[in-house]
Design a protein around this motif. Structure first.
Motif, short mmCIF file in Angstrom:
data_model
loop_
_atom_site.label_atom_id
_atom_site.label_comp_id
_atom_site.label_asym_id
_atom_site.label_seq_id
_atom_site.Cartn_x
_atom_site.Cartn_y
_atom_site.Cartn_z
N TYR A 81 0.56 -1.60 -0.16
CA TYR A 81 -0.26 0.33 -0.30
C TYR A 81 0.90 0.86 0.00
N SER A 84 2.41 1.92 -3.33
CA SER A 84 1.16 2.39 -4.21
C SER A 84 1.24 3.90 -4.05
N LEU A 89 0.28 4.87 -7.59
CA LEU A 89 -0.41 3.75 -7.60
C LEU A 89 -1.96 4.20 -7.64
N ILE A 91 -5.42 4.03 -5.85
CA ILE A 91 -5.61 3.00 -5.04
C ILE A 91 -7.26 3.13 -4.20
#
Length: 408
Positions: A81, A84, A89, A91
């Motif tokens: 996480y 990301s 990225l 989420i």
């Protein structure tokens, strides 16, 4: 592999030894929401930077540190996480509800574990312990680093600054009016994913010393975990709900009106009031009684404790209605360990007889809790057999009879 809206795999924190549930007892259908209940509901979106969110956790966003004992994510999932976020990225969004009772505070409906992960990584303290990044797929140069390591590294400093500046999309629910609306939103967020207990939302709606005690006591209780055949506290807080249900039935069984969700919410309000008036000792006594009743149930049923008997054998799924029944009846002041030991075989036989030959009793431990007749009937029937076997008068009978008469 099933995944929740919080990015949690069904296998991540599931205890393979725990008994699966036979009943999902607290259905949102009990609340009977109408279209007009949603008319004032407003949803709006906000983008906060990670830095801004970190400043709000524990203040604007009430993420109770006591929940950390129920940490659901592994270090590798937390690292994924964080990676990301660092790389920008996609989420999942965080879903919040404005708290009408405390201006400027938000109840976390979806995303608590993500907020916890951000806090643990970038702003750790004694309640939110730090972790090192591991198993990264793209930013492998950060492998093994904490956020402090990143900020002190010439190579990784830009990553740290980018991380703090990244936007986190949030959706905020305003003017929700009644708790039932939030429960409906909460359930819909988790449809087609790992089922979550309403107890998780309840802890956020009622952040009091009483609910803190429910959370802490149930997390630490070996006997409550043993009842579910679990090795540890449950990240979905089903153990906390078990203890809350016991307290609710013991203190207010006569007030039950067919809505279990409301009944347990009311128990939280009553618990806060009693905590202020009577102190924590009152609930420590109730907690001990719950554990004593669990031990007595195992004394009678062994490996078959808290299961439903059908067609000559025990269904190998945990039945919360049977837990309610055994814990409340066998914790009565008129019952002693000596009586249980002496009459264990008779008690087991009586329960199996009721499950096999009493259709109303059979229905009462599988039927919805919306039926006051079923709830009062299961308690009265089993309590009556216990009184006959042990030769005692149970103190809970008065409350149960009052509940049964509520239909009149």
């Amino acid at each position: 592999m099933t995944q929740s809206t919080d990015g949690r795999d069904a296998t991540d924190a599931e205890d393979d030894e725990a008994l699966p549930d036979e009943l999902v007892d607290e259905a949102n259908e009990d609340d009977k929401l109408r279209p007009e209940d949603l008319q004032g509901l407003v949803l709006y979106s906000l983008d906060w930077s990670v830095q801004s969110i970190l400043e709000r956790i524990g203040d604007t966003f009430d993420v109770n540190p006591s929940f950390q004992r129920r940490d659901a994510w592994s270090p590798s999932r937390k690292s994924s996480y964080i990676e990301s976020v660092i790389l920008g990225l996609p989420i999942p969004q965080i879903v919040l509800a404005e708290d009408p009772e405390r201006k400027g505070r938000f109840i976390v409906l979806d995303g608590k574990q993500r907020l916890v992960t951000l806090k643990q990584f970038a702003s750790p303290n004694e309640h939110f312990p730090s972790f090192k990044l591991r198993g990264l797929q793209f930013a492998d140069g950060l492998e093994g680093m904490t956020f402090a390591d990143m900020t002190s590294s010439l190579m990784a400093r830009d990553y740290a600054e980018n991380f703090l500046a990244q936007p986190i999309r949030t959706v905020v629910v305003r003017n929700w009016g009644q708790a039932a609306v939030l429960y409906e939103v909460f359930i819909r967020l988790n449809q087609n994913s790992l089922p979550l207990s309403p107890q998780e939302l309840r802890q956020a709606l009622f952040p009091t010393p009483f609910t803190f005690w429910i959370n802490k006591k149930s997390a630490e209780s070996v006997l409550i975990h043993q009842a579910r055949r679990a090795k540890r506290e449950d990240f979905r807080m089903r153990d906390a709900e078990m203890l809350l249900r016991f307290v609710a039935w013991k203190e207010g069984i006569a007030t039950y009106r067919g809505n279990l969700r409301q009944f347990l919410d009311d128990a939280c309000v009553r618990g806060d009031d009693n905590w202020k008036r009577r102190g924590p000792e009152h609930y420590e006594i109730l907690g001990a009684l719950c554990e004593q009743a669990i031990a007595r149930t195992f004394m009678v049923f062994g490996d078959d404790a808290f299961l439903r008997f059908e067609k000559g054998s025990y269904n190998r799924r945990f039945n919360i209605a049977v837990f309610d029944l055994m814990s409340v009846v066998l914790s009565d002041d008129a019952v002693t360990d000596e009586l249980i030991q002496t009459h264990a075989r008779e008690i087991r036989g009586a329960y199996e007889d009721l499950c096999s030959n009493d259709e109303e009793f059979q229905s009462s431990i599988t039927a919805t809790t919306k039926s006051i007749d079923s709830v009062s009937g299961r308690f009265l029937t089993f309590a009556g057999r216990i009184e006959e076997i042990l030769g005692v008068n149970l103190q809970l009978r008065a409350g149960v009879e009052q509940l049964a008469n509520a239909r009149s």
